[in-house]
Motif scaffolding. Structure first.
Motif, PDB file in Angstrom:
ATOM      1  N   SER A  56     -14.682  -2.888 -17.365  1.00 20.42           N
ATOM      2  CA  SER A  56     -13.560  -2.720 -16.446  1.00 20.42           C
ATOM      3  C   SER A  56     -14.041  -2.005 -15.191  1.00 20.42           C
ATOM      4  O   SER A  56     -14.981  -1.218 -15.238  1.00 20.42           O
ATOM      5  CB  SER A  56     -12.470  -1.876 -17.110  1.00 20.42           C
ATOM      6  N   HIS A  67      -9.361   5.539 -15.354  1.00 21.13           N
ATOM      7  CA  HIS A  67      -9.052   4.784 -16.549  1.00 21.13           C
ATOM      8  C   HIS A  67      -9.411   3.318 -16.340  1.00 21.13           C
ATOM      9  O   HIS A  67      -9.584   2.865 -15.217  1.00 21.13           O
ATOM     10  CB  HIS A  67      -7.573   4.935 -16.924  1.00 21.13           C
ATOM     11  N   ALA A  68      -9.539   2.616 -17.448  1.00 22.57           N
ATOM     12  CA  ALA A  68      -9.765   1.172 -17.403  1.00 22.57           C
ATOM     13  C   ALA A  68      -8.466   0.492 -16.984  1.00 22.57           C
ATOM     14  O   ALA A  68      -7.386   1.080 -17.072  1.00 22.57           O
ATOM     15  CB  ALA A  68     -10.205   0.677 -18.775  1.00 22.57           C
ATOM     16  N   THR A  72      -7.501  -4.678 -19.427  1.00 26.56           N
ATOM     17  CA  THR A  72      -8.627  -4.385 -20.313  1.00 26.56           C
ATOM     18  C   THR A  72      -8.140  -3.662 -21.565  1.00 26.56           C
ATOM     19  O   THR A  72      -8.503  -4.035 -22.682  1.00 26.56           O
ATOM     20  CB  THR A  72      -9.680  -3.519 -19.590  1.00 26.56           C
ATOM     21  N   MET A  73      -7.313  -2.656 -21.393  1.00 28.84           N
ATOM     22  CA  MET A  73      -6.827  -1.896 -22.540  1.00 28.84           C
ATOM     23  C   MET A  73      -5.906  -2.735 -23.429  1.00 28.84           C
ATOM     24  O   MET A  73      -5.938  -2.604 -24.656  1.00 28.84           O
ATOM     25  CB  MET A  73      -6.132  -0.621 -22.072  1.00 28.84           C
ATOM     26  N   ILE A  76      -8.179  -4.840 -25.561  1.00 28.34           N
ATOM     27  CA  ILE A  76      -8.740  -4.034 -26.649  1.00 28.34           C
ATOM     28  C   ILE A  76      -7.696  -3.815 -27.737  1.00 28.34           C
ATOM     29  O   ILE A  76      -7.996  -3.941 -28.931  1.00 28.34           O
ATOM     30  CB  ILE A  76      -9.280  -2.688 -26.112  1.00 28.34           C
ATOM     31  N   VAL A  88     -19.192  -0.815 -24.312  1.00 32.22           N
ATOM     32  CA  VAL A  88     -18.181  -0.670 -23.272  1.00 32.22           C
ATOM     33  C   VAL A  88     -18.918  -0.337 -21.978  1.00 32.22           C
ATOM     34  O   VAL A  88     -19.942   0.345 -21.992  1.00 32.22           O
ATOM     35  CB  VAL A  88     -17.133   0.404 -23.619  1.00 32.22           C
ATOM     36  N   CYS A  90     -18.394   0.095 -17.385  1.00 37.40           N
ATOM     37  CA  CYS A  90     -17.498   0.165 -16.239  1.00 37.40           C
ATOM     38  C   CYS A  90     -18.311   0.168 -14.950  1.00 37.40           C
ATOM     39  O   CYS A  90     -19.498   0.490 -14.945  1.00 37.40           O
ATOM     40  CB  CYS A  90     -16.620   1.415 -16.300  1.00 37.40           C
ATOM     41  N   LYS A 102     -12.478   6.922 -23.297  1.00 34.17           N
ATOM     42  CA  LYS A 102     -11.169   6.353 -23.625  1.00 34.17           C
ATOM     43  C   LYS A 102     -11.318   4.940 -24.191  1.00 34.17           C
ATOM     44  O   LYS A 102     -10.656   4.580 -25.171  1.00 34.17           O
ATOM     45  CB  LYS A 102     -10.268   6.338 -22.390  1.00 34.17           C
ATOM     46  N   MET A 103     -12.174   4.138 -23.571  1.00 34.52           N
ATOM     47  CA  MET A 103     -12.410   2.782 -24.074  1.00 34.52           C
ATOM     48  C   MET A 103     -13.039   2.832 -25.462  1.00 34.52           C
ATOM     49  O   MET A 103     -12.667   2.062 -26.346  1.00 34.52           O
ATOM     50  CB  MET A 103     -13.296   1.988 -23.106  1.00 34.52           C
ATOM     51  N   THR A 104     -13.964   3.759 -25.663  1.00 37.06           N
ATOM     52  CA  THR A 104     -14.621   3.901 -26.966  1.00 37.06           C
ATOM     53  C   THR A 104     -13.604   4.216 -28.053  1.00 37.06           C
ATOM     54  O   THR A 104     -13.601   3.589 -29.117  1.00 37.06           O
ATOM     55  CB  THR A 104     -15.705   4.995 -26.905  1.00 37.06           C
TER      56      THR A 104
END
Length: 139
Positions: A56, A67-68, A72-73, A76, A88, A90, A102-104
């Motif tokens: 992202s 944030h993504a 994207t979120m 996920i 992940v 960015c 956060k993505m992890t």
């Protein structure tokens, strides 16, 4: 190994990185494909990809609240993973903040095993991505 690289790009930077990642994957002997998150559903990934890279661009207010993207979120959040390796990544201009963490957390909540987290301040493949590919079993 089949590697799906799913990304969200606003200006083309994240797209360029994802496409280069796919080329590196192919050069390393994998089947690598980069697709925009808008063109892929979580169901498309299940059963097709052995590994996944999700990227992202960084949204936020300069250097706070990074944030993504929402798409994207949401992608996920729709995934059903069973321990598959996930990277992940960015792209950012000033700071990615805690975006990758956060993505992890979101990927791990869906059952994924995050084995790589990468960031790029431009259109270059992030350091460490080639080593992540090497850590995967060959196709």
């Amino acid at each position: 190994m089949k590697i799906a690289i799913v990304f969200d790009s606003r200006t083309g930077t994240t797209k360029a990185v994802a496409e280069q990642m796919a080329k590196l994957a192919v050069a390393a002997g994998h089947d690598g494909t980069a697709r925009p998150v808008q063109a892929v559903s979580a169901g498309d990934i299940s059963g097709w990809a052995d590994a996944l890279a999700i990227g992202s661009w960084t949204e936020g207010w300069f250097i706070v609240r990074q944030h993504a993207t929402q798409q994207t979120m949401e992608f996920i959040d729709e995934l059903t993973l069973d321990g598959e390796p996930v990277a992940v990544f960015c792209t950012y201009q000033l700071s990615p903040g805690r975006l990758l963490a956060k993505m992890t957390r979101a990927v791990e909540a869906r059952g994924g095993r995050v084995t790589g987290a990468f960031r790029s301040r431009g259109r270059e493949v992030p350091d460490g991505f080639a080593a992540w590919l090497d850590s995967l079993e060959p196709a």
